[in-house]
Design an enzyme around this catalytic site. Sequence first.
Site, PDB file in Angstrom:
ATOM      1  N   ASP A 117      -3.731 -13.603  23.061  1.00  0.00           N
ATOM      2  CA  ASP A 117      -3.685 -12.818  21.833  1.00  0.00           C
ATOM      3  C   ASP A 117      -4.831 -11.816  21.811  1.00  0.00           C
ATOM      4  O   ASP A 117      -6.003 -12.201  21.788  1.00  0.00           O
ATOM      5  CB  ASP A 117      -3.802 -13.780  20.641  1.00  0.00           C
ATOM      6  CG  ASP A 117      -3.577 -13.081  19.325  1.00  0.00           C
ATOM      7  OD1 ASP A 117      -3.317 -11.865  19.314  1.00  0.00           O
ATOM      8  OD2 ASP A 117      -3.670 -13.761  18.278  1.00  0.00           O
ATOM      9  N   ASP A 132      -1.349  -4.615  19.354  1.00  0.00           N
ATOM     10  CA  ASP A 132      -1.534  -6.051  19.140  1.00  0.00           C
ATOM     11  C   ASP A 132      -0.499  -6.840  19.945  1.00  0.00           C
ATOM     12  O   ASP A 132       0.705  -6.674  19.738  1.00  0.00           O
ATOM     13  CB  ASP A 132      -1.385  -6.351  17.644  1.00  0.00           C
ATOM     14  CG  ASP A 132      -1.628  -7.808  17.322  1.00  0.00           C
ATOM     15  OD1 ASP A 132      -2.285  -8.497  18.122  1.00  0.00           O
ATOM     16  OD2 ASP A 132      -1.152  -8.269  16.262  1.00  0.00           O
TER      17      ASP A 132
END
Lengths: 31, 406
Positions: free
Chosen positions: B121, B315
């Site tokens: 992430d 992201d």
Amino acid sequence: VVIIGNVQQRRFNIVYDVGNLRIGFGANGCS
Amino acid sequence: ARELAEEHHVIDVKSLLPSSFCSMPDKSMSSSRLNVVHRHGQCSSRARQDKPSHVELLRQDQARVDYIHFQAANATTRLNPFGGSLFAGVPVSLGKALRTSNYIIIIGFGTPTKSFSVAFDTGTDITWTQCVPCSNCYTQKDPFYDPTQSSTFTDISCNSEYCIDLKKFGCSSTSTCLYHQEYDDNSYSNGSFIQDTLTFSSDTIHNFRFGCGHNNSGLFGQTDGLLGLGRGDVSIISQTSQLYGKIFSYCLPSETNTIGYLELGSSVPDVKYTPMLTNPSLPTFYFLKLIAISVAGARLALSPTIFSGPGTMLDSGTVISRLPPTAYSALRDAFKQYMTKYPMAPPLSILDTCYNITNYETVYVPSIALIFDDEVTATLDFSGIVYTSRKSRMCLAFAKNDDDSE
């Protein structure tokens, strides 16, 4: 904020060059 | 003919649906390169055990976006350390979202090394894995990491700078460092902040600092934890700056049987670079400048400030891109003009522009390109244009924010 999510990132080679503050995109990755 | 080819994709409808097999090599190609698989695809060992519905996946995605917006709207330079004991209740103060990441890799912790499947992430700094003793851990397939079984494990003092660098840290009764990583729908990871050897592909990273999560709960599926690729001091990127020079790259596979990679420390040929922007109030995230979107080769008529006003974040943990409503409307209208031959279908959660392609073997969708600063053009793969839950519902894979300033 505008967010570029992971679906749109699929199959790009994406380079995070944090030291030089640049982000690279290359098409047709994951081959 | 070339112009037409750049205007649209011709898609075999079968390729829009998940493949029934995986062809993944056993070994990565280099010492700092790992295979990346989709968490719910056939190349994930958890594909059948942990497969939420598309509606649930998109609901989680909206929760993550809500959280990012909450952080952006309430950004402060540093939160207060929580202190106290490891298992004390910690108030959840940031709304109702969960960060979830849908791509996983396998890394190793400890000596001798044990393998763990973790989500990665770019919107998180701290790396953590569930850890013995587990007073409150969710089910994961692999055995929990047990620091007492590793000859290279060491504690970190709560007075050390490594501990103080954490967003939320505390001190145990024996003065070892505690961490608290909280998410927003009551999801969290609490535990000891420790160091041990990290094995990344065939590279060995000594004294890697990460969370040994004794108390974890939330919608993490059955992953063994999370690898933080954010910009912050605690992330693997910052911790390995001497080794890999703060460069990493990845390719996220589409949900077929393809695989991707995550590589630390080297660039990739044939990429075009756009400036990376930073926001001191949001030190974890990676920003860049989106300047335009094109559909079927034609730029949408939008003011440049529509994107530069709120800023644009890249992201890996958000699934569906979010656009300002004005930009989204222009994109949707252009897309719909191109798709008039296909019958429309009901919305799918946050995706409001869907088509029923049941009666088609191939479909034509317009090409979509994101154009960044310095005219770096990312022409999306077709798997980045449409999101298909089933043949009767193929949707434009973009969603809108609540307002243009968000």
